[in-house]
Design a protein around this motif. Structure first.
Motif, PDB file in Angstrom:
ATOM      1  N   ASP A  66       0.813  -1.215   0.000  1.00  0.00           N
ATOM      2  CA  ASP A  66       0.000   0.000   0.000  1.00  0.00           C
ATOM      3  C   ASP A  66       0.848   1.267   0.000  1.00  0.00           C
ATOM      4  N   GLU A  67       1.979   1.233   0.699  1.00  0.00           N
ATOM      5  CA  GLU A  67       2.791   2.443   0.813  1.00  0.00           C
ATOM      6  C   GLU A  67       3.460   2.830  -0.513  1.00  0.00           C
ATOM      7  N   CYS A  68       3.475   1.913  -1.484  1.00  0.00           N
ATOM      8  CA  CYS A  68       4.070   2.199  -2.791  1.00  0.00           C
ATOM      9  C   CYS A  68       3.029   2.532  -3.848  1.00  0.00           C
ATOM     10  N   ALA A  69       1.779   2.374  -3.525  1.00  0.00           N
ATOM     11  CA  ALA A  69       0.728   2.462  -4.539  1.00  0.00           C
ATOM     12  C   ALA A  69       0.666   3.830  -5.203  1.00  0.00           C
ATOM     13  N   ALA A  70       0.679   4.885  -4.413  1.00  0.00           N
ATOM     14  CA  ALA A  70       0.551   6.228  -4.981  1.00  0.00           C
ATOM     15  C   ALA A  70       1.748   6.560  -5.864  1.00  0.00           C
ATOM     16  N   GLU A  71       2.956   6.205  -5.398  1.00  0.00           N
ATOM     17  CA  GLU A  71       4.158   6.469  -6.197  1.00  0.00           C
ATOM     18  C   GLU A  71       4.120   5.702  -7.508  1.00  0.00           C
ATOM     19  N   ALA A  72       3.671   4.459  -7.466  1.00  0.00           N
ATOM     20  CA  ALA A  72       3.600   3.651  -8.691  1.00  0.00           C
ATOM     21  C   ALA A  72       2.602   4.247  -9.677  1.00  0.00           C
ATOM     22  N   GLU A  73       1.462   4.685  -9.196  1.00  0.00           N
ATOM     23  CA  GLU A  73       0.470   5.298 -10.074  1.00  0.00           C
ATOM     24  C   GLU A  73       1.019   6.582 -10.694  1.00  0.00           C
ATOM     25  N   THR A  74       1.768   7.353  -9.903  1.00  0.00           N
ATOM     26  CA  THR A  74       2.371   8.579 -10.429  1.00  0.00           C
ATOM     27  C   THR A  74       3.385   8.264 -11.518  1.00  0.00           C
ATOM     28  N   GLN A  75       4.242   7.257 -11.276  1.00  0.00           N
ATOM     29  CA  GLN A  75       5.231   6.897 -12.282  1.00  0.00           C
ATOM     30  C   GLN A  75       4.562   6.408 -13.566  1.00  0.00           C
ATOM     31  N   TRP A  76       3.525   5.609 -13.436  1.00  0.00           N
ATOM     32  CA  TRP A  76       2.825   5.099 -14.614  1.00  0.00           C
ATOM     33  C   TRP A  76       2.208   6.249 -15.409  1.00  0.00           C
ATOM     34  N   SER A  77       1.632   7.201 -14.714  1.00  0.00           N
ATOM     35  CA  SER A  77       1.080   8.379 -15.380  1.00  0.00           C
ATOM     36  C   SER A  77       2.174   9.202 -16.047  1.00  0.00           C
ATOM     37  N   ASN A  78       3.302   9.362 -15.346  1.00  0.00           N
ATOM     38  CA  ASN A  78       4.409  10.157 -15.893  1.00  0.00           C
ATOM     39  C   ASN A  78       4.979   9.570 -17.177  1.00  0.00           C
ATOM     40  N   LEU A  79       5.004   8.256 -17.280  1.00  0.00           N
ATOM     41  CA  LEU A  79       5.586   7.630 -18.465  1.00  0.00           C
ATOM     42  C   LEU A  79       4.844   8.017 -19.740  1.00  0.00           C
ATOM     43  N   ALA A  80       3.575   8.329 -19.613  1.00  0.00           N
ATOM     44  CA  ALA A  80       2.776   8.720 -20.774  1.00  0.00           C
ATOM     45  C   ALA A  80       2.540  10.234 -20.829  1.00  0.00           C
ATOM     46  N   LEU A  81       3.211  10.982 -19.971  1.00  0.00           N
ATOM     47  CA  LEU A  81       2.992  12.428 -19.884  1.00  0.00           C
ATOM     48  C   LEU A  81       3.717  13.157 -21.010  1.00  0.00           C
ATOM     49  N   ALA A  82       2.976  13.849 -21.845  1.00  0.00           N
ATOM     50  CA  ALA A  82       3.584  14.650 -22.915  1.00  0.00           C
ATOM     51  C   ALA A  82       4.176  15.920 -22.316  1.00  0.00           C
ATOM     52  N   GLN A  83       5.445  16.184 -22.623  1.00  0.00           N
ATOM     53  CA  GLN A  83       6.126  17.334 -22.053  1.00  0.00           C
ATOM     54  C   GLN A  83       5.832  18.602 -22.857  1.00  0.00           C
ATOM     55  N   SER A  84       5.565  19.691 -22.146  1.00  0.00           N
ATOM     56  CA  SER A  84       5.257  20.964 -22.789  1.00  0.00           C
ATOM     57  C   SER A  84       6.508  21.566 -23.423  1.00  0.00           C
ATOM     58  N   PRO A  85       6.334  22.372 -24.460  1.00  0.00           N
ATOM     59  CA  PRO A  85       7.496  23.036 -25.076  1.00  0.00           C
ATOM     60  C   PRO A  85       8.200  23.955 -24.087  1.00  0.00           C
ATOM     61  N   LEU A  86       9.489  24.173 -24.331  1.00  0.00           N
ATOM     62  CA  LEU A  86      10.243  25.151 -23.560  1.00  0.00           C
ATOM     63  C   LEU A  86      10.122  26.505 -24.251  1.00  0.00           C
ATOM     64  N   GLU A  87       9.808  27.520 -23.484  1.00  0.00           N
ATOM     65  CA  GLU A  87       9.750  28.884 -24.016  1.00  0.00           C
ATOM     66  C   GLU A  87      11.033  29.587 -23.595  1.00  0.00           C
ATOM     67  N   LEU A  88      11.946  29.746 -24.550  1.00  0.00           N
ATOM     68  CA  LEU A  88      13.263  30.319 -24.268  1.00  0.00           C
ATOM     69  C   LEU A  88      13.422  31.595 -25.079  1.00  0.00           C
ATOM     70  N   GLY A  89      13.084  32.716 -24.456  1.00  0.00           N
ATOM     71  CA  GLY A  89      13.110  33.975 -25.175  1.00  0.00           C
ATOM     72  C   GLY A  89      12.087  33.952 -26.298  1.00  0.00           C
ATOM     73  N   ALA A  90      12.531  34.311 -27.487  1.00  0.00           N
ATOM     74  CA  ALA A  90      11.636  34.329 -28.648  1.00  0.00           C
ATOM     75  C   ALA A  90      11.470  32.944 -29.261  1.00  0.00           C
ATOM     76  N   ARG A  91      12.200  31.968 -28.742  1.00  0.00           N
ATOM     77  CA  ARG A  91      12.171  30.626 -29.325  1.00  0.00           C
ATOM     78  C   ARG A  91      11.298  29.681 -28.512  1.00  0.00           C
ATOM     79  N   THR A  92      10.534  28.881 -29.217  1.00  0.00           N
ATOM     80  CA  THR A  92       9.753  27.807 -28.607  1.00  0.00           C
ATOM     81  C   THR A  92      10.391  26.486 -29.013  1.00  0.00           C
TER      82      THR A  92
END
Length: 371
Positions: A66-92
């Motif tokens: 039970d103590e690992c359940a929340a962390e495991a669910e977070t990791q599983w969600s993170n593996l499919a998480l699309a990363q947002s673009p970086l906004e670096l000055g005028a460049r995306t």
């Protein structure tokens, strides 16, 4: 008794159709994962290891304490998480394909260029322009050598080295990263127009650095180095399991950054290949790169011209490691790494473009499906 869990992608495929849709897009990249090792580590020792696919993951996660359940669910969600673009000055900078970061050293003792861009600033500007024209999305400027045995540099000297280079790169419209572990250098670099902080200590070296980054609201790369809180980044490289230990250390530095007020969307992670790690350690980390997406942040990989290449190729010198550098860069691309930090931009961009062509073609190839 202490339990930790890790979800490591172990089966990567070129497209979801090869698995009849039973695959996830890894971290929003052009890489898909269909099989995963769910690993339970108890008191530092692997206690259980299960294999799962997307359609069986819920059942496998249900077996965890039970103590690992929340962390495991977070990791599983993170593996499919699309990363947002970086906004670096005028460049995306979009992170749905690998991006190339070009290296500009303003140091007298760089292992790769021998200080020629410090002694000749015009040559440095020309080199930066060449990298941008070749397809570098970001120019990473550093004024302090981090090679093994290098001495820590006074921050005033470091600022004198990097500010002219930053101003020149910003003037040509480049997105600029500052490679430093000192808060005063970060402040000077950001004031000169730098857009991103790349800290090889993971904000552990200078007590003010996290505050500087948080106040600036800029992206930051947190790299793993065993000696991050001292002058020698390479000191203390002893691991019970290098992959899990580096994962845990990056999670700790990430959590410290969040606690300091740095937004999650501004955090990138780097496993620190070559920093306080043996050849075997580096190879293990390279093979385990997909695991680090479970932390939920874009990944940066710096392997260009590093000593591990020489160790695997008859001790080839730094200037003779192009083939190995490109091979490791492509390995990072295969793992879904979003940013590859390199010296040889044109060659790596060409490799990336060919790699992307193969990936694009794989997504439209249905010839192996029935009907």
């Amino acid at each position: 008794m202490s339990d930790t869990v890790y979800i490591r992608p172990v089966g990567l495929v070129s497209g979801p159709q090869s698995e009849h849709g039973n695959a996830i897009r890894l971290a929003g990249s052009m890489v898909y994962a269909s099989r995963f090792a769910v690993i339970l580590r108890r008191d530092g020792v692997v206690a259980e290891r299960w294999l799962a696919a997307p359609d069986s993951m819920a059942e496998i996660l249900g077996r965890l304490p039970d103590e690992c359940a929340a962390e495991a669910e977070t990791q599983w969600s993170n593996l499919a998480l699309a990363q947002s673009p970086l906004e670096l000055g005028a460049r995306t900078i979009r992170l749905d394909q690998p991006q190339i970061m070009g290296i500009l050293n303003a140091t007298p003792d760089s292992f790769s260029d021998g200080g020629r861009f410090l002694d000749d600033r015009e040559a440095g500007r020309d080199h930066a322009a060449t990298m941008v024209e070749a397809g570098a999305a970001i120019i990473d400027i550093g004024g302090e050598s981090t090679r093994p045995g290098a001495k820590a540099l006074w921050e005033g000297d470091e600022i004198d080295r990097i500010v002219p280079a930053i101003e020149a790169c910003v003037g040509m419209g480049a997105a600029v990263s500052i490679d430093t572990r000192k808060a005063a250098v970060m402040e000077a670099a950001l004031a000169a127009g730098a857009h991103l902080v790349n800290d090889v200590s993971g904000l552990a070296y200078d007590p003010r650095s996290a505050e500087v980054v948080a106040q600036a609201g800029c992206p930051v790369v947190l790299m793993h180095a065993p000696g991050a809180d001292g002058d020698d980044l390479h000191h203390g490289g002893e691991y019970s399991n290098v992959v899990f230990d580096v994962f845990d250390a990056l999670r700790e530095r990430r959590d410290a950054a969040l606690s300091a007020g740095i937004e999650a969307r501004n955090i990138l992670l780097d496993p620190g290949i070559g920093f306080g790690k043996s050849l075997a350690d580096n190879l293990a980390l390279m093979n385990a790169l997909p695991l680090f997406h479970a932390l939920g942040h874009p990944l940066l990989l710096g392997v260009s011209r590093k000593r591990m290449i020489g160790a695997l190729s008859n001790e080839a010198g730094a200037g003779e490691r192009l083939g190995g550098s490109v091979a490791l860069a492509v390995k990072g691309m295969d793992a879904g790494v979003q940013i590859i930090r390199v010296h040889d931009v044109a060659e790596t961009v060409q490799a990336r473009n060919v790699w992307r062509g193969l990936r694009d073609a794989a997504l439209t190839d249905f010839a192996d499906l029935p009907g």
